[in-house]
Write a protein that holds these residues in place. Structure first.
Motif, PDB file in Angstrom:
ATOM      1  N   LEU A 126       9.398 -24.633 -36.573  1.00 23.31           N
ATOM      2  CA  LEU A 126       8.028 -24.555 -36.074  1.00 23.31           C
ATOM      3  C   LEU A 126       7.401 -25.938 -35.907  1.00 23.31           C
ATOM      4  O   LEU A 126       6.663 -26.193 -34.968  1.00 23.31           O
ATOM      5  N   LYS A 127       7.708 -26.837 -36.840  1.00 23.04           N
ATOM      6  CA  LYS A 127       7.106 -28.170 -36.806  1.00 23.04           C
ATOM      7  C   LYS A 127       7.810 -29.107 -35.836  1.00 23.04           C
ATOM      8  O   LYS A 127       7.180 -30.026 -35.293  1.00 23.04           O
ATOM      9  N   GLU A 128       9.104 -28.910 -35.653  1.00 28.46           N
ATOM     10  CA  GLU A 128       9.917 -29.894 -34.924  1.00 28.46           C
ATOM     11  C   GLU A 128       9.314 -30.334 -33.588  1.00 28.46           C
ATOM     12  O   GLU A 128       9.277 -31.544 -33.292  1.00 28.46           O
ATOM     13  N   PRO A 129       8.800 -29.413 -32.750  1.00 29.15           N
ATOM     14  CA  PRO A 129       8.249 -29.864 -31.463  1.00 29.15           C
ATOM     15  C   PRO A 129       7.053 -30.794 -31.607  1.00 29.15           C
ATOM     16  O   PRO A 129       6.733 -31.553 -30.685  1.00 29.15           O
ATOM     17  N   GLU A 130       6.385 -30.745 -32.748  1.00 28.39           N
ATOM     18  CA  GLU A 130       5.181 -31.561 -32.959  1.00 28.39           C
ATOM     19  C   GLU A 130       5.488 -32.896 -33.633  1.00 28.39           C
ATOM     20  O   GLU A 130       4.606 -33.748 -33.759  1.00 28.39           O
ATOM     21  N   LEU A 131       6.726 -33.079 -34.068  1.00 29.28           N
ATOM     22  CA  LEU A 131       7.078 -34.276 -34.826  1.00 29.28           C
ATOM     23  C   LEU A 131       7.623 -35.365 -33.921  1.00 29.28           C
ATOM     24  O   LEU A 131       8.373 -35.095 -32.979  1.00 29.28           O
ATOM     25  N   ASP A 132       7.252 -36.594 -34.222  1.00 27.33           N
ATOM     26  CA  ASP A 132       7.819 -37.743 -33.532  1.00 27.33           C
ATOM     27  C   ASP A 132       8.951 -38.291 -34.403  1.00 27.33           C
ATOM     28  O   ASP A 132       8.724 -39.114 -35.287  1.00 27.33           O
ATOM     29  N   LEU A 133      10.149 -37.809 -34.139  1.00 27.61           N
ATOM     30  CA  LEU A 133      11.296 -38.175 -34.972  1.00 27.61           C
ATOM     31  C   LEU A 133      12.094 -39.340 -34.391  1.00 27.61           C
ATOM     32  O   LEU A 133      13.231 -39.574 -34.788  1.00 27.61           O
ATOM     33  N   THR A 134      11.486 -40.109 -33.492  1.00 26.01           N
ATOM     34  CA  THR A 134      12.133 -41.308 -32.973  1.00 26.01           C
ATOM     35  C   THR A 134      12.374 -42.277 -34.128  1.00 26.01           C
ATOM     36  O   THR A 134      11.441 -42.695 -34.811  1.00 26.01           O
ATOM     37  N   GLY A 135      13.626 -42.581 -34.392  1.00 26.51           N
ATOM     38  CA  GLY A 135      13.947 -43.489 -35.492  1.00 26.51           C
ATOM     39  C   GLY A 135      13.855 -42.865 -36.864  1.00 26.51           C
ATOM     40  O   GLY A 135      13.917 -43.562 -37.881  1.00 26.51           O
ATOM     41  N   CYS A 136      13.678 -41.547 -36.911  1.00 29.25           N
ATOM     42  CA  CYS A 136      13.558 -40.839 -38.194  1.00 29.25           C
ATOM     43  C   CYS A 136      14.520 -39.666 -38.206  1.00 29.25           C
ATOM     44  O   CYS A 136      14.571 -38.888 -37.257  1.00 29.25           O
ATOM     45  N   LYS A 137      15.299 -39.545 -39.269  1.00 31.80           N
ATOM     46  CA  LYS A 137      16.234 -38.431 -39.396  1.00 31.80           C
ATOM     47  C   LYS A 137      15.614 -37.310 -40.225  1.00 31.80           C
ATOM     48  O   LYS A 137      14.735 -37.545 -41.060  1.00 31.80           O
ATOM     49  N   ALA A 138      16.096 -36.099 -39.978  1.00 34.74           N
ATOM     50  CA  ALA A 138      15.620 -34.929 -40.732  1.00 34.74           C
ATOM     51  C   ALA A 138      16.790 -34.278 -41.439  1.00 34.74           C
ATOM     52  O   ALA A 138      17.883 -34.148 -40.868  1.00 34.74           O
ATOM     53  N   HIS A 139      16.569 -33.879 -42.677  1.00 27.95           N
ATOM     54  CA  HIS A 139      17.554 -33.139 -43.457  1.00 27.95           C
ATOM     55  C   HIS A 139      16.961 -31.793 -43.861  1.00 27.95           C
ATOM     56  O   HIS A 139      15.752 -31.673 -44.070  1.00 27.95           O
ATOM     57  N   LEU A 140      17.821 -30.798 -44.017  1.00 26.11           N
ATOM     58  CA  LEU A 140      17.413 -29.554 -44.668  1.00 26.11           C
ATOM     59  C   LEU A 140      17.773 -29.681 -46.140  1.00 26.11           C
ATOM     60  O   LEU A 140      18.920 -29.998 -46.478  1.00 26.11           O
ATOM     61  N   ILE A 141      16.792 -29.429 -47.016  1.00 25.97           N
ATOM     62  CA  ILE A 141      17.043 -29.642 -48.446  1.00 25.97           C
ATOM     63  C   ILE A 141      16.875 -28.377 -49.278  1.00 25.97           C
ATOM     64  O   ILE A 141      17.165 -28.387 -50.473  1.00 25.97           O
ATOM     65  N   GLY A 142      16.408 -27.283 -48.664  1.00 28.89           N
ATOM     66  CA  GLY A 142      16.201 -26.043 -49.405  1.00 28.89           C
ATOM     67  C   GLY A 142      17.390 -25.108 -49.289  1.00 28.89           C
ATOM     68  O   GLY A 142      18.295 -25.317 -48.480  1.00 28.89           O
ATOM     69  N   HIS A 143      17.372 -24.073 -50.105  1.00 30.32           N
ATOM     70  CA  HIS A 143      18.449 -23.074 -50.104  1.00 30.32           C
ATOM     71  C   HIS A 143      18.633 -22.498 -48.703  1.00 30.32           C
ATOM     72  O   HIS A 143      17.669 -22.132 -48.027  1.00 30.32           O
ATOM     73  N   LEU A 144      19.878 -22.454 -48.268  1.00 28.43           N
ATOM     74  CA  LEU A 144      20.204 -21.981 -46.920  1.00 28.43           C
ATOM     75  C   LEU A 144      21.016 -20.699 -47.003  1.00 28.43           C
ATOM     76  O   LEU A 144      22.083 -20.670 -47.603  1.00 28.43           O
ATOM     77  N   GLN A 145      20.497 -19.653 -46.367  1.00 29.92           N
ATOM     78  CA  GLN A 145      21.227 -18.394 -46.292  1.00 29.92           C
ATOM     79  C   GLN A 145      22.144 -18.420 -45.071  1.00 29.92           C
ATOM     80  O   GLN A 145      21.819 -19.021 -44.048  1.00 29.92           O
ATOM     81  N   SER A 146      23.272 -17.733 -45.177  1.00 27.95           N
ATOM     82  CA  SER A 146      24.259 -17.741 -44.090  1.00 27.95           C
ATOM     83  C   SER A 146      23.658 -17.309 -42.761  1.00 27.95           C
ATOM     84  O   SER A 146      24.009 -17.843 -41.704  1.00 27.95           O
ATOM     85  N   ASN A 147      22.739 -16.335 -42.804  1.00 28.77           N
ATOM     86  CA  ASN A 147      22.185 -15.817 -41.543  1.00 28.77           C
ATOM     87  C   ASN A 147      21.203 -16.778 -40.867  1.00 28.77           C
ATOM     88  O   ASN A 147      20.757 -16.544 -39.755  1.00 28.77           O
TER      89      ASN A 147
END
Length: 241
Positions: A73-94
């Motif tokens: 939801l946030k990604e389109p609003e973020l200026d990630l030029t020069g910034c990397k994103a990680h997922l850090i929370g529990h991830l379900q297979s689905n």
């Protein structure tokens, strides 16, 4: 933080970043490393995009989001030029299909089955996904992660999966009343990180040790962390709506 104006909150974020960066530099030097040997991740759970973008504008080069849906939801609003994103929370297979290719690293791989799903979806997309193996370093029933006793065996198993690159380890440490206790837990985590890395196994590149959060990042750095995940100490107390 809800009672602060946006401008006051922007100023608070800037001041917090100065303090945290100074703390990181001091702890890194005490641990025999340079300040830039330790990466600061801004944890963005519940934080509005405008405040995340402000932190990025003030030097944050790495953000971590806990939930797949919130990041998407946030990604389109973020200026990630020069910034990397990680997922850090529990991830379900689905949810794997939705996040593969969207983030640089998935830090919270806690089962072989999730690693296999990440590998499958990555191969379909023609990419390799960096992953960290989450370790339940305090053996807490309420926490996700591999048991330390099984970590090496599971790491070898996951290293055989195509489409993933095992880049290191992460943990969420238990709350400890005494500094010596949390230091010992982080030290044990660092030992596992070094031991697995020393075996030089194919497709296991122990380059990232992600441990330490707002309340214990200095102790984590003293015990060898090279990535700390800091949220409320940057952005203020979380506001749940």
């Amino acid at each position: 933080m809800e009672w602060l104006s946006d401008n006051e909150r922007y100023a608070a974020i800037e001041e917090n970043l100065k303090i945290i960066n100074a703390d990181i530099a001091e702890a890194a030097v005490k641990s025999g490393r340079a300040a830039d040997d330790v990466k600061l991740m801004a944890v963005t759970k519940t934080v509005e995009s405008k405040f995340i973008n402000h932190a990025i504008g003030k030097g944050i080069k790495l953000i971590g989001e806990n939930k797949v849906q919130e990041f998407l939801l946030k990604e389109p609003e973020l200026d990630l030029t020069g910034c990397k994103a990680h997922l850090i929370g529990h991830l379900q297979s689905n949810k794997v299909k939705k996040i593969v290719g969207k983030v640089d690293t998935i830090q919270s791989v806690d089962t072989v089955s999730v690693a296999k799903e990440i590998g499958k979806r990555s191969l379909e997309a023609g990419i390799t996904t960096n992953i960290l193996l989450e370790v339940n370093v305090g053996n807490e029933e309420s926490k996700f992660g591999f048991n330390p006793d099984e970590l090496e065996e599971r790491a070898c198993e996951i290293a055989e999966i195509g489409g993933v690159n095992v880049s290191g380890l992460m943990c969420v440490a238990p709350i400890c009343e005494k500094e010596a206790e949390i230091r010992a837990i982080f030290s044990n985590m660092h030992r596992m990180f070094i031991d697995i890395g020393a075996k030089k196994m194919d497709n296991i590149n122990m380059s990232v040790l992600s441990m330490g959060m707002s309340g214990d990042y200095k102790q984590a750095i003293l015990e060898g962390a090279n990535l700390v995940r800091v949220g409320s100490a940057i952005f203020g107390a979380r506001i749940y709506r």
